[in-house]
Enzyme design. Structure first.
Site, PDB file in Angstrom:
ATOM      1  N   GLY A 111       0.844  -1.202   0.000  1.00  0.00           N
ATOM      2  CA  GLY A 111       0.000   0.000   0.000  1.00  0.00           C
ATOM      3  C   GLY A 111       0.867   1.234   0.000  1.00  0.00           C
ATOM      4  O   GLY A 111       2.044   1.168  -0.365  1.00  0.00           O
ATOM      5  N   ASN A 112       0.306   2.362   0.357  1.00  0.00           N
ATOM      6  CA  ASN A 112       1.107   3.583   0.483  1.00  0.00           C
ATOM      7  C   ASN A 112       0.476   4.484   1.531  1.00  0.00           C
ATOM      8  O   ASN A 112      -0.561   4.162   2.094  1.00  0.00           O
ATOM      9  CB  ASN A 112       1.244   4.282  -0.877  1.00  0.00           C
ATOM     10  CG  ASN A 112      -0.093   4.663  -1.441  1.00  0.00           C
ATOM     11  OD1 ASN A 112      -0.792   5.507  -0.882  1.00  0.00           O
ATOM     12  ND2 ASN A 112      -0.492   4.017  -2.542  1.00  0.00           N
ATOM     13  N   ARG A 113       1.131   5.610   1.771  1.00  0.00           N
ATOM     14  CA  ARG A 113       0.748   6.455   2.903  1.00  0.00           C
ATOM     15  C   ARG A 113      -0.352   7.472   2.583  1.00  0.00           C
ATOM     16  O   ARG A 113      -0.583   8.375   3.375  1.00  0.00           O
ATOM     17  CB  ARG A 113       1.967   7.212   3.415  1.00  0.00           C
ATOM     18  CG  ARG A 113       3.022   6.335   4.003  1.00  0.00           C
ATOM     19  CD  ARG A 113       4.170   7.191   4.495  1.00  0.00           C
ATOM     20  NE  ARG A 113       5.342   6.398   4.776  1.00  0.00           N
ATOM     21  CZ  ARG A 113       5.529   5.718   5.883  1.00  0.00           C
ATOM     22  NH1 ARG A 113       4.618   5.709   6.823  1.00  0.00           N
ATOM     23  NH2 ARG A 113       6.632   5.023   6.057  1.00  0.00           N
TER      24      ARG A 113
END
Ligand code: CTP
Length: 414
Positions: free
Chosen positions: A219-221
């Site tokens: 995923g990412n932030r």
């Protein structure tokens, strides 16, 4: 009709008139119609209705002074701007002859008139005058109202009836239930004049999560804050909003239709389901660029994926580039806006090439390496590039203000 105010934040201004005794019931009717109500009272209104009555009923802020609130460090001197911006509309009920005069003359010396002055231009201001007939018929009062009407203020005219003086005549404010129905009708009509009325805006936001196994993911932030701000502003501009959101803790309200998804594939499916009706498509989501080539249905054991040197191997594959797929099917009347999150010296040229490669009408460049911009924070610093070659560099501002600027640019697209 009763759901028209769902998720809307309404400022109720109460001024000095005997009709102020009915104002807590107006607050209650607004809440019954779904609104969150913040109340502001002038000094004289407080002689007729107590701040306590409003806070007990609404569970929201009750403003009784123009001075900075004690203990509020966050926006001590600018609370009226914050409240004005977050409001969907303001209703001043009852509105005294003096308040009408002050609004016309621009005298913002009490919390009610000050809040009215801080409303953004597109936010409706509705007055419900209440006074004795002699006062109502004063040429000055009528002239002041005429000037206010011409500048876009809405007025709910008083009716005839028994007045506080014991006389019968015009000047009686509508009863709370009828007043709030009238207020909702005005808001409905006002929305037809908004710049994006009748348009559907499709917005994607947040990250996507790509499962590796039942417990791990790529995923990412991305927080989803920018997409939520875009959705909020689009709704205020009168659009029907469809928000397709990856896993994000951000809550949204109002009449937006929110579709929560998790993976890039699900986001693409949702976008394609909705795209037909969309006039404006804004791809703000930070779509994960990779997913596991083979998602394991059972939790992977380290030993199964590591080699003799302790290196792990998980085969990855590209996720679909949703924007590129949109470009292939979009109609000439649809406007497509992308985002680019970049770092380093070539940020602008990367954004400009994405604009062309993904066949966009506009791209918004976010710098991930600037303080106060990018993932998770409440502010943003963006540069907008339009297909026609226009470049707009905006300073650091709140995500909501960035969203306003982005829509101002979208509305200028050919
Ligand atoms: N985007 C998309 N589908 C993807 C990846 C990105 O629709 N699989 C969209 C994003 O929502 C954004 C734009 O494409 O509007 C640019 O995203 P970005 O990640 O900056 O660009 P990429 O095309 O992934 O290029 P790179 O990661 O190589 O910079």
């Amino acid at each position: 009709m009763h759901h028209l105010l769902t998720g809307k934040q309404i400022i109720l201004g109460v001024t000095g008139s005997i009709a102020a005794v009915k104002a807590p019931m107006i607050a209650r009717e607004l809440m019954r119609a779904g609104a969150t109500v913040t109340t502001a009272l002038t000094g004289s209104a407080q002689r007729f209705a107590t701040p306590l009555a409003f806070s007990a009923l609404t569970h929201e802020e009750v403003i009784t002074s123009v001075l900075p609130r004690e203990g509020s460090k966050k926006d001590s001197g600018t609370w009226h701007i914050r409240l004005g911006r977050s409001a969907s509309a303001m209703l001043i009920a009852p509105c005294s002859a003096t308040t009408i005069g002050k609004l016309r003359a621009g005298i913002y010396d009490n919390p009610v008139t000050l809040l009215a002055s801080a409303l953004p231009r597109e936010t409706p201001l509705v007055l419900a005058p209440a006074m004795d007939e002699e006062m109502w018929l004063q040429p000055m009062v009528q002239e002041n109202l005429e000037v206010l009407r011409r500048s876009g203020v809405y007025v709910i005219d008083p009716t005839s009836g028994l007045l506080a003086s014991g006389l019968i005549g015009q000047g009686r404010m509508l009863e709370p239930e009828a007043l709030v129905i009238r207020f909702q009708q005005i808001l409905e009509r006002a929305s037809e004049h908004l710049p994006l009325f009748g348009k559907t805006v499709l917005i994607t936001g947040g990250p996507t999560f790509e499962a590796i196994d039942p417990v791990r993911f790529i995923g990412n932030r991305s927080s989803g804050k920018m997409a939520a701000a875009l959705a909020e502003v689009a709704e205020r501009l009168g659009a029907n909003v469809v928000l397709i959101m990856g896993p994000s803790p951000i809550r949204t309200n109002g009449n937006k239709r929110r579709i929560d998804i998790e993976t890039a594939d699900e986001m693409m499916a949702a976008v394609f389901n909705e795209i037909e009706d969309a006039d404006i498509i804004i791809m703000n989501a930070a779509v994960s660029d990779f997913s596991a080539a083979h998602e394991s249905k059972t939790k992977l054991k380290k030993r199964d994926i590591s080699d003799e040197n302790g290196k792990l191997k998980i085969e990855l594959q590209n996720t679909p580039d949703i924007l590129r797929e949109i470009a292939k099917i979009k109609r000439p009347d649809q406007r497509v806006i992308g985002f680019a999150l970049e770092t380093g010296n070539s940020a602008e040229s990367y954004a400009e090439s994405k604009l062309l490669e993904k066949d966009l009408d506009m791209i918004v460049l976010n710098r991930a390496d600037e303080i106060g911009a990018g993932f998770g924070v409440d502010t943003n610093k963006v540069t907008i590039f339009q297909r026609a070659g226009t470049k707009i560099e905006l300073p650091l501002m709140s995500k909501e203000d960035s969203a306003r600027e982005i829509f101002a640019s979208i509305m200028r697209l050919p």
